[in-house]
Design a protein around this motif. Structure first.
Motif, PDB file in Angstrom:
ATOM      1  N   VAL A  85       0.828  -1.204   0.000  1.00 21.06           N
ATOM      2  CA  VAL A  85       0.000   0.000   0.000  1.00 21.06           C
ATOM      3  C   VAL A  85       0.864   1.256   0.000  1.00 21.06           C
ATOM      4  O   VAL A  85       0.612   2.212  -0.743  1.00 21.06           O
ATOM      5  N   LEU A  86       1.886   1.267   0.827  1.00 23.06           N
ATOM      6  CA  LEU A  86       2.740   2.451   0.910  1.00 23.06           C
ATOM      7  C   LEU A  86       3.478   2.699  -0.396  1.00 23.06           C
ATOM      8  O   LEU A  86       3.603   3.848  -0.840  1.00 23.06           O
ATOM      9  N   HIS A  87       3.979   1.633  -1.009  1.00 21.79           N
ATOM     10  CA  HIS A  87       4.688   1.792  -2.268  1.00 21.79           C
ATOM     11  C   HIS A  87       3.767   2.362  -3.336  1.00 21.79           C
ATOM     12  O   HIS A  87       4.174   3.213  -4.136  1.00 21.79           O
ATOM     13  N   ALA A  88       2.506   1.914  -3.358  1.00 23.81           N
ATOM     14  CA  ALA A  88       1.537   2.430  -4.326  1.00 23.81           C
ATOM     15  C   ALA A  88       1.259   3.904  -4.100  1.00 23.81           C
ATOM     16  O   ALA A  88       0.854   4.621  -5.022  1.00 23.81           O
ATOM     17  N   ASN A  89       1.464   4.382  -2.874  1.00 22.55           N
ATOM     18  CA  ASN A  89       1.248   5.792  -2.537  1.00 22.55           C
ATOM     19  C   ASN A  89       2.562   6.559  -2.430  1.00 22.55           C
ATOM     20  O   ASN A  89       2.604   7.632  -1.821  1.00 22.55           O
ATOM     21  N   GLU A  90       3.637   5.985  -2.998  1.00 25.76           N
ATOM     22  CA  GLU A  90       4.951   6.624  -3.036  1.00 25.76           C
ATOM     23  C   GLU A  90       5.459   6.987  -1.646  1.00 25.76           C
ATOM     24  O   GLU A  90       5.998   8.065  -1.408  1.00 25.76           O
ATOM     25  N   MET A  91       5.264   6.062  -0.726  1.00 22.54           N
ATOM     26  CA  MET A  91       5.786   6.212   0.626  1.00 22.54           C
ATOM     27  C   MET A  91       6.639   5.001   0.950  1.00 22.54           C
ATOM     28  O   MET A  91       6.523   3.948   0.304  1.00 22.54           O
ATOM     29  N   ASN A  92       7.507   5.132   1.924  1.00 28.22           N
ATOM     30  CA  ASN A  92       8.420   4.055   2.305  1.00 28.22           C
ATOM     31  C   ASN A  92       8.215   3.650   3.757  1.00 28.22           C
ATOM     32  O   ASN A  92       7.636   4.399   4.548  1.00 28.22           O
ATOM     33  N   LEU A  93       8.693   2.448   4.073  1.00 25.26           N
ATOM     34  CA  LEU A  93       8.486   1.875   5.395  1.00 25.26           C
ATOM     35  C   LEU A  93       9.809   1.690   6.124  1.00 25.26           C
ATOM     36  O   LEU A  93      10.774   1.172   5.554  1.00 25.26           O
ATOM     37  N   MET A  94       9.861   2.127   7.367  1.00 22.50           N
ATOM     38  CA  MET A  94      10.985   1.832   8.258  1.00 22.50           C
ATOM     39  C   MET A  94      10.533   0.739   9.225  1.00 22.50           C
ATOM     40  O   MET A  94       9.462   0.849   9.818  1.00 22.50           O
ATOM     41  N   ILE A  95      11.340  -0.289   9.387  1.00 16.84           N
ATOM     42  CA  ILE A  95      10.960  -1.415  10.232  1.00 16.84           C
ATOM     43  C   ILE A  95      11.918  -1.525  11.409  1.00 16.84           C
ATOM     44  O   ILE A  95      13.134  -1.502  11.234  1.00 16.84           O
ATOM     45  N   GLY A  96      11.362  -1.673  12.586  1.00 15.57           N
ATOM     46  CA  GLY A  96      12.165  -1.914  13.778  1.00 15.57           C
ATOM     47  C   GLY A  96      11.754  -3.218  14.427  1.00 15.57           C
ATOM     48  O   GLY A  96      10.563  -3.522  14.531  1.00 15.57           O
ATOM     49  N   THR A  97      12.710  -4.035  14.838  1.00 10.56           N
ATOM     50  CA  THR A  97      12.413  -5.280  15.547  1.00 10.56           C
ATOM     51  C   THR A  97      12.912  -5.170  16.980  1.00 10.56           C
ATOM     52  O   THR A  97      14.000  -4.654  17.225  1.00 10.56           O
ATOM     53  N   CYS A  98      12.123  -5.665  17.907  1.00 14.16           N
ATOM     54  CA  CYS A  98      12.465  -5.494  19.328  1.00 14.16           C
ATOM     55  C   CYS A  98      12.381  -6.784  20.111  1.00 14.16           C
ATOM     56  O   CYS A  98      12.471  -6.768  21.343  1.00 14.16           O
ATOM     57  N   GLY A  99      12.196  -7.935  19.410  1.00 18.05           N
ATOM     58  CA  GLY A  99      11.988  -9.157  20.164  1.00 18.05           C
ATOM     59  C   GLY A  99      10.686  -9.024  20.945  1.00 18.05           C
ATOM     60  O   GLY A  99       9.735  -8.402  20.495  1.00 18.05           O
ATOM     61  N   TYR A 100      10.640  -9.579  22.117  1.00 15.20           N
ATOM     62  CA  TYR A 100       9.473  -9.393  22.986  1.00 15.20           C
ATOM     63  C   TYR A 100       9.931  -8.687  24.268  1.00 15.20           C
ATOM     64  O   TYR A 100       9.526  -9.032  25.366  1.00 15.20           O
ATOM     65  N   SER A 101      10.768  -7.674  24.059  1.00 12.62           N
ATOM     66  CA  SER A 101      11.367  -6.941  25.165  1.00 12.62           C
ATOM     67  C   SER A 101      10.717  -5.565  25.295  1.00 12.62           C
ATOM     68  O   SER A 101      10.659  -4.804  24.324  1.00 12.62           O
ATOM     69  N   ASP A 102      10.233  -5.234  26.479  1.00  6.80           N
ATOM     70  CA  ASP A 102       9.665  -3.909  26.722  1.00  6.80           C
ATOM     71  C   ASP A 102      10.725  -2.829  26.555  1.00  6.80           C
ATOM     72  O   ASP A 102      10.474  -1.778  25.962  1.00  6.80           O
ATOM     73  N   GLU A 103      11.913  -3.103  27.080  1.00  6.27           N
ATOM     74  CA  GLU A 103      13.006  -2.144  26.958  1.00  6.27           C
ATOM     75  C   GLU A 103      13.412  -1.973  25.499  1.00  6.27           C
ATOM     76  O   GLU A 103      13.645  -0.851  25.020  1.00  6.27           O
ATOM     77  N   GLY A 104      13.471  -3.083  24.771  1.00  6.51           N
ATOM     78  CA  GLY A 104      13.817  -3.014  23.358  1.00  6.51           C
ATOM     79  C   GLY A 104      12.782  -2.260  22.557  1.00  6.51           C
ATOM     80  O   GLY A 104      13.120  -1.498  21.647  1.00  6.51           O
ATOM     81  N   GLU A 105      11.508  -2.443  22.883  1.00  4.29           N
ATOM     82  CA  GLU A 105      10.446  -1.733  22.170  1.00  4.29           C
ATOM     83  C   GLU A 105      10.594  -0.226  22.344  1.00  4.29           C
ATOM     84  O   GLU A 105      10.480   0.539  21.374  1.00  4.29           O
ATOM     85  N   LEU A 106      10.873   0.220  23.565  1.00  3.63           N
ATOM     86  CA  LEU A 106      11.023   1.644  23.815  1.00  3.63           C
ATOM     87  C   LEU A 106      12.214   2.220  23.049  1.00  3.63           C
ATOM     88  O   LEU A 106      12.126   3.293  22.436  1.00  3.63           O
ATOM     89  N   LYS A 107      13.353   1.506  23.057  1.00  3.71           N
ATOM     90  CA  LYS A 107      14.541   2.004  22.368  1.00  3.71           C
ATOM     91  C   LYS A 107      14.309   2.131  20.863  1.00  3.71           C
ATOM     92  O   LYS A 107      14.704   3.121  20.243  1.00  3.71           O
ATOM     93  N   VAL A 108      13.663   1.119  20.270  1.00 10.42           N
ATOM     94  CA  VAL A 108      13.425   1.164  18.831  1.00 10.42           C
ATOM     95  C   VAL A 108      12.418   2.253  18.490  1.00 10.42           C
ATOM     96  O   VAL A 108      12.573   2.974  17.492  1.00 10.42           O
TER      97      VAL A 108
END
Length: 366
Positions: free
Chosen positions: A144-167
């Motif tokens: 969908v984003l590509h069709a609307n000329e937008m790009n996606l940034m992806i962050g992975t955090c495992g299942y860590s609360d601390e990792g989610e906040l940092k990303v």
């Protein structure tokens, strides 16, 4: 299973990006192929970056004025071409595009985003790249984003609360126009960071009555209760639920609660729960545990399809007939689960079981 969308409107995200229509294969939209767009991957393991190399090249970058000089036009004309303005003749547009190609010019997206207050970037936080359900969501979003000329940034955090906040903090510093986060259970620090970001926030794969902004998904509690009721209505009395052996996600937790609610409200049924690793091996271990001497079991509900497939393969290795001796059910409708033998249940009665008349919808207790 109830599918619904809860929205606490601040910004018109659903109108701008039709997440609820296209982005979620978990809402039964099939997505095929791969998206041809650029992705920026960020994990909580690589937030410290060395910028010395990029800084050394700043002085050698081609500027807008260089393109204008090569094309023999003004800087404003180059800007109009880049912005796809209709106020530029075809001949002039070709001159500018040729100059851009010859010089290898790349627009300064940071400067343009500051001027327009938009970056054309959408951020997404997922626990794991390799898990099929998450990857299908990402593919749907990029389509969908590509069709609307937008790009996606992806962050992975495992299942860590601390990792989610940092990303999340790392992605927000890149000024995305909106952000998607997996699940609806977050720490107060994460909720505060997202609420203060001032951008649309989408939570996915579960439901909550208190979304940060917008939530798109289905009730994992109701789905698990429906599944358990289906087994009960087919005559199964000794049902075990296999969940993960550590805090995994709000989805697995709600699936456990749905099972516990359905079995506890049926007279004469025991609430049997075991915890194993979320893997094929974990599913196999669950089958070994419940088929030990003295254990009464007729059906297993697994919190993930990965564990369910592992359990099925263990049954085949040990000659345990499925579903005649042991019924097996999983979650997420992964491709591997649709390709197993025996095939998934199609609504017909199982041997020796009564036909179910249907399942209800249940409200998760507070």
């Amino acid at each position: 299973m109830n599918h619904r969308v809860l929205r606490k409107t601040r910004l018109p995200l659903v109108e701008a990006l039709p997440w609820h229509t296209y982005a979620f294969s978990l809402l039964r939209q099939e997505k095929g192929g791969s998206a041809s767009t650029n992705l920026l991957w960020i994990t909580h393991h690589d937030l410290n970056t060395n910028t010395r190399h990029s800084e050394a090249k700043v002085g050698s970058r081609v500027r807008l004025s260089d393109v204008a000089k090569r094309a023999g036009v003004g800087v404003g004309t180059v800007s109009r071409v880049l912005n796809r303005s209709a106020k530029v003749s075809a001949i002039t547009r070709k001159k500018v595009l040729d100059a851009i190609a010859e010089l290898g010019y790349r627009p300064n997206l940071v400067a343009r985003s500051l001027a327009a207050n938009r970056t054309g970037l959408i951020a997404a936080i997922i626990p794991e790249i390799g898990y099929t359900q998450h990857s299908e969501i990402i593919l749907g979003m990029t389509d969908v984003l590509h069709a609307n000329e937008m790009n996606l940034m992806i962050g992975t955090c495992g299942y860590s609360d601390e990792g989610e906040l940092k990303v999340i903090e790392a992605l927000l510093s890149r000024r995305p126009d909106a952000i998607y986060v997996t699940g609806v259970r977050h720490t107060e620090a994460v909720r505060t960071a997202l609420e203060r970001s001032g951008i649309p926030v989408v939570e996915g794969t579960n439901l909550t009555d208190h979304p940060i902004d917008t939530v798109v998904g289905y009730s994992n509690f109701n789905a698990s209760a429906d599944l358990t009721r289906l087994l009960i209505d087919h005559g199964y009395r000794h049902i075990w639920h296999v969940t993960v052996n550590k805090d995994f996600s709000c989805r697995s937790d709600d699936r456990l609660k749905g099972f516990q609610w359905a079995t506890s409200t049926e007279a004469g049924l025991e609430v049997n729960v075991i915890r194993c690793e979320n893997s094929f091996d974990g599913g196999a271990e669950a089958v070994r545990l419940v088929t030990a001497p003295g254990v009464k079991v007729e059906a297993l509900t697994f919190t993930t399809d990965v564990m369910a497939v592992g359990g099925l393969l263990e049954c085949q290795r040990r000659g345990i007939a499925v579903p005649e001796r042991l019924a097996i059910a999983g979650f997420d409708d992964l491709t591997i689960a649709r390709s197993i033998n025996p095939p998934p249940y199609n609504g017909e009665s199982r041997p020796g079981r009564s036909r179910a008349e249907g399942c209800g919808n249940y409200r998760q207790p507070p």
